[in-house]
Write an enzyme that holds these catalytic residues in place. Structure first.
Site, short mmCIF file in Angstrom:
data_model
loop_
_atom_site.label_atom_id
_atom_site.label_comp_id
_atom_site.label_asym_id
_atom_site.label_seq_id
_atom_site.Cartn_x
_atom_site.Cartn_y
_atom_site.Cartn_z
CE LYS A 54 -3.86 -2.46 2.01
NZ LYS A 54 -4.65 -2.81 3.17
CD GLN A 98 -3.30 -4.45 6.22
OE1 GLN A 98 -3.29 -3.47 5.48
NE2 GLN A 98 -3.91 -5.57 5.89
CG ASP A 121 -9.47 -0.20 4.97
OD1 ASP A 121 -9.54 -0.27 3.73
OD2 ASP A 121 -8.92 -1.07 5.67
#
Ligand code: ADP
Length: 314
Positions: A54, A98, A121
């Site tokens: 990412k 994450q 996200d």
């Protein structure tokens, strides 16, 4: 009657190419570059490697990306303090948690602590709630990737067609099902109006086969390698494989496996994605889009505050 394998890597490159231009124009007109901060538990090598992928994508489009490696000694309160600081820091546009975190951390509480303006996200309760209530907000990136492939890469008319989503997780299966069935407009994303069924681990195999065999679009997000076989698939369907499971070969090599038995299903369908190289890279592209969206909102807010100040001073 050959199927088309969607090249997720190429779709990703195209998304990044457009973003690179848009972000460079954004910065050239005097706006600060977008900044993403990713938190990772880091003990899990694949989790850390995802974050690094990412960061690499971010850097290649002009998004600054910081990685915060959480320690195993951090309690939920320690992590919440870090998030609270990032929430307050005006320079930070996106905060990415994450998953998985350490087993002693409460992922729900931690995801919910991310300010929704920075929840790129889309996994906080506020973002997921907004998605259910059809409000424009950050949408989880896997759902955006599925939508992007259907709408912009394949580009058929899906209204009234049948979709089956295998898996109902709150961050993946459910948001996908929402975008597939909904009729709403979420900013520039439009629900696909499909008749959508959700299957899960308690769906008996014969029911699953019955449902999936009539699906024009079959999305599997179960994390069960080999779950989807040719006998389950409607001829000419679109099959999107969202499942990713790390497995070890007899030689001790790690490989990622999708839910779909690719070799078996490939010849029966119209479009299919593979693992790796399918939905995964596109998901990263969607994350970058969300970060840029957040930066645009930040600048628009700043401009309107400046305009108010100027008016007051006149
Ligand atoms: P993710 O976050 O990637 O979606 P999860 O492990 O949280 O993964 O969720 C897996 C989902 O897949 C669950 O909703 C579960 O009910 C579903 N699932 C797991 N095994 C099967 C199966 N054999 N058939 C159908 N659905 C399954």
């Amino acid at each position: 009657n050959k199927s088309t394998v969607i090249d997720g890597k190429l779709v990703f490159e195209n998304v990044l190419k457009d973003l690179r231009q848009e972000i460079s124009a954004f910065v050239a007109s005097g706006n600060k570059p977008p900044i993403l901060t990713a938190l990772t538990a880091g003990y899990d090598p694949s989790s850390l490697s995802y974050v690094k992928i990412k960061r690499k994508a971010a850097q290649s489009v002009g998004v600054d990306c910081n990685i915060v490696e959480l320690r195993s000694s951090y309690t939920d309160d320690d992590v919440l303090r870090i998030i609270s600081q990032l929430n307050k820091d005006d320079r930070v546009d996106g905060i990415l948690v994450q998953l998985p975190l350490f087993p002693h951390n409460n992922e729900r509480i931690i995801c919910d602590a991310v300010a929704h303006r920075k929840d790129v996200d889309g996994t906080s309760a506020a973002s997921l709630g907004n998605l259910c209530l059809n409000t424009d907000h950050f949408i989880p990136c896997t759902a955006l990737a599925v939508h992007h492939i259907l709408k912009n890469v394949i580009g058929l008319d899906y209204c009234g067609k049948r979709a089956v989503v295998i898996g109902r997780s709150k961050h993946v299966g459910l948001p996908i099902a929402i975008l597939l069935h909904s009729s709403e407009q979420y900013g520039d994303i439009e629900g696909l109006n499909m008749t959508t069924t959700i299957a899960h681990r308690h769906t008996p195999r014969n029911t699953l086969i019955e449902l999936s065999s009539s699906a024009d679009v079959l999305v599997s997000a179960a994390g069960v390698p080999g779950l989807v076989t040719a006998d389950m698939v409607k001829p000419g369907a679109i099959v999107l494989d969202v499942g990713v499971t790390k497995t070890v070969t007899p030689e001790g090599k790690s490989v990622f496996k999708g839910d779909v038995n690719f070799a078996d299903v490939q010849n029966k369908v119209m479009y299919i994605t593979s693992v790796p190289g399918g939905i995964g890279p596109v998901t990263v592209g969607m994350l970058m889009r969300n970060v840029f969206k957040s930066a645009r909102i930040r600048e628009a807010k700043l401009r309107s505050e400046e305009a108010i100040k100027t008016n007051q001073n006149q």
